[in-house]
Motif scaffolding. Structure first.
Motif: not given
Length: 374
Positions: A110-118, A300-303, A318-326, A331-335
């Motif tokens: 899931g490297k690309s998913t993590v890269s995008l959401n970070l 640095l974090g766990e997703i 991406p979840i950081m655009s559509t569900n920012t309160d989840s 977890a992405f924000r903290a990382s």
């Protein structure tokens, strides 16, 4: 009446928890004015994604409140991202303050998913962020952004990144003739494409450029490490031993190349049951922490493993655009904040090294002058 020296003395007791230095010596106090008991200044944080920005501001207000004879206090809080790499050594990309390579030892983590959401999480703090999809053989970022038909223009012999969701995005997947075809290229050609994406792109002013690298330790990671100075490498793994054992090879490669390791993030760390809120460690437990302890690099974090993250990637939302309160977005924000903090630490250390080298050079010149005139 309180004096400026007293103000600075108080402020010098406020320590940045990441940098372990006081905010005065770090130059974080700007435009200080003290007139007839009216105090005004700007607190300039090292990144808008600082994980301790609220704590630092609270500490500043607390120490200023201890000063007597102040009539009024006006505090402005801003942020200016530090340069985590030598821009003097990279005239081709001198407008990009930090370049972060995101690597993994194997595919499927899931490297690309993590890269995008970070990247999205950093952008949402107010930072200027770019995302380079460097997986030439299997570019997936356009799909994750819902831009399968996207394209990039060329102006003044410079590639113009696509602008989406606040990110500057470059990907081989934007080239229409390659969208449904395999990229059949040997290493030197692949390396040449990556170099063009890096130095022949109009990235403009960026605080962070996230480079989503292909899995493994092949030509593209080597090209990134050897072409330009970068801030460091972020390693993505999953909990199971088969992933973390291979991720170790990526860490070892970049250490041999003298590239800083920013830290490690564990993706698909656990599953939270929606009915009982219990954590279930489906793929094992602690793979990233083992790497962190073995190489003494930051964890640095766990997703979490979450259907919304997967479905959002597949649907171009991406979840950081559509569900920012989840919880997943949190977890992405903290990382992302932890990644930004590590970049600031690397930048601070780099600044110290440059100042030390400058001091040694001046001392050497003075010695030479004195020896020549004695």
């Amino acid at each position: 009446m309180v004096a400026i020296d007293q103000v600075l003395e108080k402020l010098s007791t406020v320590i940045d928890p990441d940098l372990k230095k006081d905010i005065v010596s770090m130059g974080m106090i700007k435009d200080l004015e003290l007139n007839d008991g009216n105090l005004k200044f700007t607190l300039e944080l090292t990144t808008p994604a600082c994980p301790f920005n609220v704590e630092i501001e609270d500490d500043v207000r607390k120490v200023i409140a201890e000063l007597s004879d102040l009539k009024a206090f006006d505090l402005n809080v801003t942020a200016k991202v530090m340069e985590g790499r030598s821009l003097e050594a990279d005239t081709q990309m001198a407008t990009v303050k930090n370049i972060i390579g995101v690597a993994s030892g194997k595919g499927g983590v899931g490297k690309s998913t993590v890269s995008l959401n970070l990247a999205l999480a950093l952008s949402q703090t107010g930072a200027k962020v770019g995302l380079l999809d460097a997986d030439i053989y299997g570019p997936s970022i356009p799909l994750m952004l819902g831009m399968e038909d996207g394209s990039m223009e060329v102006e003044d012999n410079k590639l113009q990144p696509a602008d989406v969701n606040g990110l500057k995005v470059v990907s081989f997947g934007f080239f229409a003739d390659q969208s449904k075809q395999a990229a059949i290229y040997r290493g030197p050609i692949i390396s040449g494409i990556l170099k063009q994406f890096l130095v022949d792109t109009n990235w403009s002013e960026l605080d962070y450029l996230i480079v989503d690298l292909p899995p493994g330790t092949g030509d593209i990671p080597l090209t990134l490490a050897q072409t330009i100075p970068i801030t460091g490498i972020l390693v993505i793994t999953t909990p199971q031993d088969v992933a973390s054992n291979v991720a170790v090879k990526a860490v070892s490669m970049f250490e041999k190349l003298n590239v800083p390791i920013i830290g490690v993030i564990e993706n698909m760390s656990h599953f939270v049951c929606p009915k009982c809120d219990d954590k279930h460690y489906i793929f094992g437990n602690g793979g990233a922490k083992k790497i962190s302890e073995q190489f003494k690099i930051p964890f640095l974090g766990e997703i979490p493993l979450n259907y919304g993250i997967m479905s959002g990637s597949d649907s171009g939302k991406p979840i950081m655009s559509t569900n920012t309160d989840s919880p997943s977005a949190e977890a992405f924000r903290a990382s992302a904040k932890n990644v930004a903090a590590q970049c600031s630490i690397i930048a601070s250390n780099l600044q110290e090294e440059m100042e030390s080298e400058s001091g040694d050079s001046e001392s050497s010149n003075e010695d030479s002058t004195n020896n020549g005139t004695s």
